[in-house]
Design an enzyme around this catalytic site. Structure first.
Site, mmCIF file in Angstrom:
data_model
loop_
_atom_site.group_PDB
_atom_site.id
_atom_site.type_symbol
_atom_site.label_atom_id
_atom_site.label_comp_id
_atom_site.label_asym_id
_atom_site.label_seq_id
_atom_site.Cartn_x
_atom_site.Cartn_y
_atom_site.Cartn_z
ATOM 1 N N PRO A 283 41.485 40.548 49.714
ATOM 2 C CA PRO A 283 41.980 41.928 49.816
ATOM 3 C C PRO A 283 40.945 42.904 49.263
ATOM 4 O O PRO A 283 40.684 42.932 48.065
ATOM 5 C CB PRO A 283 43.253 41.916 48.961
ATOM 6 C CG PRO A 283 43.081 40.763 48.037
ATOM 7 C CD PRO A 283 42.246 39.757 48.739
ATOM 8 N N ASP A 457 37.055 42.405 45.382
ATOM 9 C CA ASP A 457 38.193 41.534 45.683
ATOM 10 C C ASP A 457 39.313 41.864 44.701
ATOM 11 O O ASP A 457 39.192 41.592 43.500
ATOM 12 C CB ASP A 457 37.760 40.072 45.555
ATOM 13 C CG ASP A 457 38.837 39.085 45.989
ATOM 14 O OD1 ASP A 457 40.020 39.475 46.058
ATOM 15 O OD2 ASP A 457 38.492 37.912 46.249
ATOM 16 N N HIS A 458 40.416 42.427 45.230
ATOM 17 C CA HIS A 458 41.484 42.904 44.344
ATOM 18 C C HIS A 458 42.283 41.757 43.721
ATOM 19 O O HIS A 458 43.099 41.994 42.822
ATOM 20 C CB HIS A 458 42.432 43.823 45.135
ATOM 21 C CG HIS A 458 42.996 44.938 44.306
ATOM 22 N ND1 HIS A 458 42.780 45.062 42.949
ATOM 23 C CD2 HIS A 458 43.787 45.988 44.633
ATOM 24 C CE1 HIS A 458 43.394 46.118 42.484
ATOM 25 N NE2 HIS A 458 44.027 46.708 43.488
ATOM 26 N N ARG A 459 42.065 40.530 44.165
ATOM 27 C CA ARG A 459 42.691 39.389 43.506
ATOM 28 C C ARG A 459 42.083 39.159 42.132
ATOM 29 O O ARG A 459 42.739 38.618 41.218
ATOM 30 C CB ARG A 459 42.543 38.123 44.351
ATOM 31 C CG ARG A 459 43.231 38.164 45.706
ATOM 32 C CD ARG A 459 42.893 36.929 46.523
ATOM 33 N NE ARG A 459 41.459 36.826 46.784
ATOM 34 C CZ ARG A 459 40.898 35.841 47.499
ATOM 35 N NH1 ARG A 459 41.661 34.886 48.024
ATOM 36 N NH2 ARG A 459 39.594 35.827 47.703
ATOM 37 N N ILE A 461 39.486 41.625 40.655
ATOM 38 C CA ILE A 461 39.125 42.887 40.008
ATOM 39 C C ILE A 461 40.212 43.913 40.277
ATOM 40 O O ILE A 461 40.469 44.284 41.433
ATOM 41 C CB ILE A 461 37.766 43.378 40.547
ATOM 42 C CG1 ILE A 461 36.687 42.310 40.325
ATOM 43 C CG2 ILE A 461 37.372 44.688 39.876
ATOM 44 C CD1 ILE A 461 35.358 42.640 40.977
#
Length: 488
Positions: A283, A457-459, A461
């Protein structure tokens, strides 16, 4: 020594990184040539890069099994070498072979009894890592076990290789291969002579595409070698260029439906697969920051003026790279990988630099860049860029990246929303540095300004971490000297 032990067949080696096939771009030798151990004999393009493959044995080239433009699988025989040409002529051929005016052709019996290169894990000592002619180093390891047939995808205007008889027993004899002169004539190009000319394979390919005779050029490179600039300069003059073939090479070729279909292969194919996988797996979130880099540009000017830096390429990318490396030290989680049920945080930083090449987008990286001094980092970036431009980036140089910078500013673009390379959690877009009105010390002045874009990567950060990392990069570029004093 018998013919059975003299003639050895060299298979396309395992180029690593799970690659299973390669396209023969250019043969660097021809039938009848005497070659040395570790001498580069063929340039092969894989999905990651174009690489030169060194000879496993010294001797004389007896047969080339696949012409340029052919895609062959790992383990497929590509060339036969007589390892003891001084022992006398080989047994006379019992059947009619491909016509050749003055080059030796091995007999069917000798080809049937050739010695195949050892399987993986049985590499002969003295090859891997040995010095090759010209100071180059052989870097390929291992050889694939398969012996499947090649898949031919002849490129437009390619010149067939010489003596392509396969080891016996063979299928019915194929039609004779057209000679190079005939092939050139059919394509409307003047015949060229490149033997004895010092030029790298990508330069030879460019000359072939542009219809330039390398034999007519005087090289401006090291040891009198011909460079890309020499070829391009020659191509701009009417004396060495055939106009029609150049137009056919550079202009799109549309069919009756006014559409052009371009095969997706090599670097472009791998890039498409990686970008699609990354875009729909990780994501992505992108943040932007516009910063005043006037002080950073002045610092670069002072650095260029120092005596010990006068021969070093100093660019804004150098300071951006240093800013990223220092920001990683302050926010280590940015330099990590999502591994399903765990996050792998890396102490080392293999800093990737996205590079646009003739074969497509590649991302070589500087290994363990965080341990380098600023001077060492400058030299590493210069070498990385020059190698990429020459088409000589190895698969190993594009593996193991942990964090990437894409310098879209060189195209005059302010910034972008870059897609993460697979396995990385952040990529920074560095935009063009422009003179713009900016409020400085309470007054509107003309300052040098750039915009940064950070995709992550929002998983791994979250917004806070991504914002702090980007802010630190911006702070360094706003005042690098103060940031160094505060952070180191």
């Amino acid at each position: 020594m018998s013919d059975m032990s003299r003639i050895k067949t060299f298979n396309l080696p395992d180029l690593g990184e799970g690659l299973t096939e390669g396209e023969i771009l250019a043969w660097l030798v021809k039938v009848g040539d005497t070659i040395e151990l570790n001498q580069p004999i063929v340039e092969v393009e894989t999905a990651k890069a174009a690489v030169e493959i060194p000879a496993k044995w010294a001797g004389q080239v007896q047969a080339i099994h696949h012409p340029e433009g052919t895609t062959v699988e790992v383990g497929t025989p590509i060339i036969a070498i007589d390892t003891d040409p001084g022992a006398g002529p080989l047994e006379a051929p019992s059947t009619t072979a491909t016509p050749s005016a003055d080059l030796p052709t091995p007999s069917a019996a000798s080809l049937a009894a050739v010695e195949v290169a050892p399987a993986e894990g049985m590499i002969e000592p003295g090859l891997i890592g040995g010095a090759a002619p010209g100071g180059r180093t052989a870097v390929l390891v291992g050889y694939g076990p398969r012996t499947t047939a090649a898949k031919r995808r002849p490129r437009k205007g390619a010149v067939p290789a010489q003596a392509v008889a396969a080891p016996a027993p063979v299928a019915p004899t194929p039609p004779p291969v057209a000679t190079p002169v005939a092939a050139l004539a059919q394509n409307g190009r003047a015949a060229t002579t490149t033997g004895g000319v010092l030029a790298k394979p990508p330069v030879r390919k460019l000359a072939k595409d542009l219809g330039v005779d390398l034999g007519t050029l005087t090289g401006s490179g090291p040891l009198g070698s011909i460079t890309r600039e020499d070829v391009q300069q020659a191509a701009s003059g009417a004396s060495v260029v055939v106009a029609e073939p150049i137009a056919a090479t550079t202009a799109p070729s549309f069919g009756a439906d006014r559409e052009q279909r371009i095969p997706v292969k090599g670097v472009r194919k791998l890039t498409a697969e990686n970008m699609s996988r990354s875009a729909f797996t990780a994501p992505h979130v992108t943040e932007f920051l516009t910063v005043d880099v006037t002080r950073a540009m002045k610092a670069l000017d002072r650095l260029r003026g120092r005596r010990e830096w006068r021969d070093v390429r100093v660019s804004p990318l150098l300071l951006v790279a240093k800013a990223v490396l220092l920001a990683v030290q302050r926010h280590p989680m940015v330099n990590s990988t999502w591994a399903g049920d765990e996050i792998v945080v890396k102490e080392y930083v293999n800093l990737g630099i996205a590079a646009a090449t003739e074969r497509g987008l590649i991302v070589p990286n500087v290994k363990d860049a965080g341990r380098l001094s600023l001077r060492e980092l400058a030299d590493a970036l210069t070498d990385l860029v020059q190698t990429a431009k020459s088409g000589r980036t190895s698969p190993a140089a594009m593996s193991g990246g942990t964090l990437t910078i894409t310098n879209v500013g060189v195209f005059g673009v302010d910034t972008g929303t870059p897609i993460l390379p697979p396995g990385e959690s952040a990529i920074l877009a560095f935009g063009a540095v422009r003179e713009m009105p900016w409020v400085h010390k309470g007054k509107v002045k003309v300052r040098q300004v750039t915009t940064l874009g950070l995709s992550f990567d929002h998983r791994i950060i979250d917004g806070e971490l991504g914002s702090k990392f980007l802010r630190d990069v911006g702070d360094f570029l706003t005042d690098p000297e103060a940031a160094l004093l505060a952070w180191t």
